[in-house]
Design an enzyme around this catalytic site. Sequence first.
Site, mmCIF file in Angstrom:
data_model
loop_
_atom_site.group_PDB
_atom_site.id
_atom_site.type_symbol
_atom_site.label_atom_id
_atom_site.label_comp_id
_atom_site.label_asym_id
_atom_site.label_seq_id
_atom_site.Cartn_x
_atom_site.Cartn_y
_atom_site.Cartn_z
ATOM 1 N N HIS A 174 -7.530 0.728 -6.246
ATOM 2 C CA HIS A 174 -7.702 -0.129 -5.070
ATOM 3 C C HIS A 174 -8.415 -1.408 -5.521
ATOM 4 O O HIS A 174 -9.564 -1.662 -5.151
ATOM 5 C CB HIS A 174 -8.510 0.627 -4.007
ATOM 6 N N GLN B 185 -10.252 -4.048 -3.104
ATOM 7 C CA GLN B 185 -11.567 -3.675 -2.588
ATOM 8 C C GLN B 185 -12.671 -4.065 -3.568
ATOM 9 O O GLN B 185 -13.773 -4.453 -3.175
ATOM 10 C CB GLN B 185 -11.616 -2.165 -2.313
ATOM 11 N N ASP C 127 -17.336 7.013 -1.314
ATOM 12 C CA ASP C 127 -16.076 6.890 -0.560
ATOM 13 C C ASP C 127 -15.816 8.250 0.090
ATOM 14 O O ASP C 127 -16.508 9.241 -0.204
ATOM 15 C CB ASP C 127 -14.946 6.494 -1.538
ATOM 16 N N ARG D 112 0.887 -1.173 0.000
ATOM 17 C CA ARG D 112 0.000 0.000 0.000
ATOM 18 C C ARG D 112 0.917 1.214 0.000
ATOM 19 O O ARG D 112 1.723 1.403 0.919
ATOM 20 C CB ARG D 112 -0.898 -0.016 1.239
ATOM 21 N N ARG E 70 -13.439 -8.787 2.206
ATOM 22 C CA ARG E 70 -12.020 -8.533 1.910
ATOM 23 C C ARG E 70 -11.217 -9.789 2.235
ATOM 24 O O ARG E 70 -10.304 -10.166 1.513
ATOM 25 C CB ARG E 70 -11.495 -7.351 2.757
ATOM 26 N N CYS F 273 -16.275 1.448 0.957
ATOM 27 C CA CYS F 273 -15.114 0.610 1.294
ATOM 28 C C CYS F 273 -14.689 0.757 2.744
ATOM 29 O O CYS F 273 -14.003 -0.104 3.274
ATOM 30 C CB CYS F 273 -13.966 0.915 0.346
#
Length: 303
Positions: free
Chosen positions: A131, A134, A220, A104, A288, A260
């Site tokens: 991402h 996700q 988000d 990340r 996840r 998310c």
Amino acid sequence: MAIRHFLTLFDLSSDDLQKLVYRGIELKAKQRAGEIYQPLKNKVLGMVFEKSSTRTRVSFEAGMAQFGGHAIFLSPRDTQLGRGEPIEDTARVLSRMVDIIMIRTYEHEKLERFASYSLVPVINALTDLHHPCQLLADIQTFVEHRGDIQGKTVAWLGDGNNMCHSYIHAAQQLQFKLRIASPRGYEPLQEVLSQAQPDIVTLCNNPMEAARDADLIVTDVWSSMGQEQQQKQREAAFKNYQVNRKIMAAAKADALFMHCLPAHRGEEVAADVIDGEQSVVWDEAENRLHSQKALLEFLLYSR
Ligand code: CP
Ligand code: NVA
């Protein structure tokens, strides 16, 4: 055999992506049934985090433990990366010791550079641009609740950020319609938009219009990690883009809501939506774990 990385959703064929989603559902059932399944015994995942995380860290670490393997958490604070050791050297060293690596970080280009020097598969655990992990969880969640996503309509409200970009890739790969409503100046990047067919992804600036008859509403945070200084200015720009009851009422009666996480109630989403009946955010977070287990298995054993 070339190493299989997972830097964006375009690193999988759409067929592999579909299969991965269904594999995540199978692995979830195994886990729920208490079945011991350890295909990654003695395998080690290196986890490089240059940004904070709750879900990504715990899901990868728990997933490796359940699979009989091990995970090592690495942050710049306590590795030589934080003292300026080049990413290329870090990639070469880590990949001689572990079997698979997730990162990340900020710049997507840094992830690509890392992957190009790695001897083992590299997973994008979030960059400023994408991402994709996700999205595996989001698609699995949709499929579990509503069946195949192909041909359905998804509305993305808010920032044209990393999550939005990965939704664009997912729409193209899985052939669902994606309507994006972002304030002017905060739209997704043209270079990402142009990777999808124009009849698959449409851009508008009107949240009600995007939400109309949608099967899924997604949003988000307004300020992603690294944009904390822009918080005030972003709050002003996004104030009409909150997912609230009016937005949900414009969508189909059985529309789902996803985020998310982490979420800011009262900003991008109203509390009665995220905590309401149409919200599937806790399943989405749990998935996840299962979808990334499917990914780890795929990257290590699909050759
Ligand atoms: N959704 C997500 O990636 O959460 P974390 O930042 O907690 O990992
Ligand atoms: N867009 C958010 C996602 C967090 C999981 C960020 O990059 O901070």
